[in-house]
Design an enzyme around this catalytic site. Structure first.
Site, short mmCIF file in Angstrom:
data_model
loop_
_atom_site.label_atom_id
_atom_site.label_comp_id
_atom_site.label_asym_id
_atom_site.label_seq_id
_atom_site.Cartn_x
_atom_site.Cartn_y
_atom_site.Cartn_z
N TYR A 73 37.94 37.96 56.35
CA TYR A 73 39.15 38.48 55.71
C TYR A 73 39.25 37.94 54.28
O TYR A 73 39.26 36.73 54.08
CB TYR A 73 40.38 38.07 56.52
CG TYR A 73 41.68 38.58 55.94
CD1 TYR A 73 41.88 39.93 55.71
CD2 TYR A 73 42.71 37.70 55.60
CE1 TYR A 73 43.06 40.41 55.16
CE2 TYR A 73 43.90 38.16 55.05
CZ TYR A 73 44.07 39.53 54.84
OH TYR A 73 45.23 40.00 54.30
N HIS A 112 43.80 43.51 52.58
CA HIS A 112 44.95 44.38 52.35
C HIS A 112 45.15 44.57 50.85
O HIS A 112 44.96 43.62 50.08
CB HIS A 112 46.23 43.74 52.92
CG HIS A 112 46.24 43.66 54.41
ND1 HIS A 112 45.80 42.56 55.10
CD2 HIS A 112 46.63 44.57 55.34
CE1 HIS A 112 45.92 42.79 56.40
NE2 HIS A 112 46.43 44.00 56.58
C1 LIG Z 1 40.22 44.35 41.38
C2 LIG Z 1 39.71 43.28 40.40
C3 LIG Z 1 39.40 42.01 41.14
C4 LIG Z 1 38.41 43.80 39.74
O1 LIG Z 1 37.87 42.75 38.97
P1 LIG Z 1 36.97 43.00 37.68
O2 LIG Z 1 36.42 41.69 37.23
O3 LIG Z 1 37.71 43.79 36.67
O4 LIG Z 1 35.80 43.90 38.30
P2 LIG Z 1 34.40 44.28 37.67
O5 LIG Z 1 34.38 44.10 36.19
O6 LIG Z 1 33.34 43.55 38.42
O7 LIG Z 1 34.33 45.86 38.03
C5 LIG Z 1 33.28 46.41 38.81
C6 LIG Z 1 33.51 47.90 38.94
O8 LIG Z 1 34.68 48.18 39.74
C7 LIG Z 1 35.31 49.38 39.26
N1 LIG Z 1 36.61 49.06 38.66
C8 LIG Z 1 37.12 47.84 38.39
N2 LIG Z 1 38.35 47.94 37.86
C9 LIG Z 1 38.61 49.27 37.77
C10 LIG Z 1 39.71 50.02 37.27
N3 LIG Z 1 40.79 49.42 36.73
N4 LIG Z 1 39.64 51.37 37.34
C11 LIG Z 1 38.56 52.00 37.85
N5 LIG Z 1 37.47 51.33 38.32
C12 LIG Z 1 37.50 50.00 38.28
C13 LIG Z 1 34.38 49.93 38.16
O9 LIG Z 1 33.43 50.76 38.79
C14 LIG Z 1 33.73 48.64 37.66
O10 LIG Z 1 32.48 48.87 37.01
P3 LIG Z 1 32.45 49.23 35.42
O11 LIG Z 1 33.35 48.26 34.72
O12 LIG Z 1 31.01 49.07 35.08
O13 LIG Z 1 32.96 50.64 35.34
C15 LIG Z 1 40.75 43.05 39.25
O14 LIG Z 1 41.20 44.29 38.77
C16 LIG Z 1 41.94 42.21 39.67
O15 LIG Z 1 41.88 40.98 39.62
N6 LIG Z 1 43.07 42.85 40.08
C17 LIG Z 1 44.28 42.12 40.48
C18 LIG Z 1 44.09 41.41 41.80
C19 LIG Z 1 43.85 42.38 42.93
O16 LIG Z 1 44.48 43.40 43.02
N7 LIG Z 1 42.90 42.04 43.83
C20 LIG Z 1 42.54 42.91 44.94
C21 LIG Z 1 43.21 42.54 46.22
S1 LIG Z 1 42.57 41.02 46.90
#
Ligand SMILES: CC(C)(COP(=O)(O)OP(=O)(O)OC[C@H]1O[C@@H](n2cnc3c(N)ncnc32)[C@H](O)[C@@H]1OP(=O)(O)O)[C@@H](O)C(=O)NCCC(=O)NCCS
Length: 174
Positions: A73, A112
């Site tokens: 999880y 989630h």
């Molecule tokens: C979700 C999260 C962890 C992604 O982290 P990140 O470091 O931006 O991710 P990455 O740079 O490794 O992205 C990998 C791929 O995911 C997809 N992706 C990531 N963010 C995206 C967005 N805002 N919109 C569309 N696709 C997205 C893309 O395909 C991306 O590849 P690309 O940048 O080459 O297009 C980040 O947005 C975050 O911290 N969000 C807030 C916390 C959260 O909601 N966590 C999830 C629940 S635990």
């Protein structure tokens, strides 16, 4: 812009305050002392992410042994907003996928997400996660309160009868 160096490091009593601060900034939900106490015992299941030596992200998981299956999880996985789309989330998910791969004994990975968290849904889809359920009123103090369950299947559970028949076949042929 050239991409910086992304590394993962252990969570220790020395840096746990950085993890708390990060989670406060990144997530709308707050986590209690028990969460952080468990994280300190979690070993590879909890990691801080560094971008050029600065803490910018973190992942915290736990093992869930409910419903006759062994699941991983993901409790939290997040990155500070200015450092998103740089591959930091990918580095953390890859760490988790590596962990379950090496272990070889997990059925699924799940988590989630708030139903309006499009970026996280897009992100996890890229790694083979799917929405398998939507739970109404999952969150108590935030809106929207509903959550999607995102899940990645690692192995298909074998129905009990097939296992039993397999055993019978083996005995029959020996
Ligand atoms: C979700 C999260 C962890 C992604 O982290 P990140 O470091 O931006 O991710 P990455 O740079 O490794 O992205 C990998 C791929 O995911 C997809 N992706 C990531 N963010 C995206 C967005 N805002 N919109 C569309 N696709 C997205 C893309 O395909 C991306 O590849 P690309 O940048 O080459 O297009 C980040 O947005 C975050 O911290 N969000 C807030 C916390 C959260 O909601 N966590 C999830 C629940 S635990």
């Amino acid at each position: 812009m050239t991409r910086g160096r992304i590394e993962l490091g252990d969570v220790t009593p020395h840096n746990i305050k950085q993890l708390k601060r990060l989670n406060q900034v990144v997530f709308p939900v707050s986590y209690n002392d028990k969460f952080y106490k468990d994280v300190l015992e979690a070993g590879e299941l909890a990691k801080l992410a560094y971008y050029n030596d600065i803490v910018v992200g973190a992942v915290c998981c736990r093992i869930d042994n409910s419903e006759n299956s062994r699941k991983l999880y993901i409790m939290t996985l997040g990155c500070l907003a200015p450092y998103r789309r740089l591959g930091i989330g990918t580095k953390m998910v890859e760490h988790v996928l590596n962990f379950v791969g090496k272990d070889g004994n997990f059925d699924t990975i799940f988590l989630h997400v708030q139903i309006n968290n499009e970026s996280a849904i897009q992100f996890y889809r890229k790694f083979g996660f799917e929405v398998v359920e939507t739970k109404q009123h999952y969150y108590k103090r935030i809106e929207p309160a509903d959550a999607h369950v995102l899940q990645k299947t690692l192995r298909i559970p074998v129905p009990k009868e097939i296992v039993t028949n397999g055993e019978a076949d083996k005995k029959g042929s020996s």
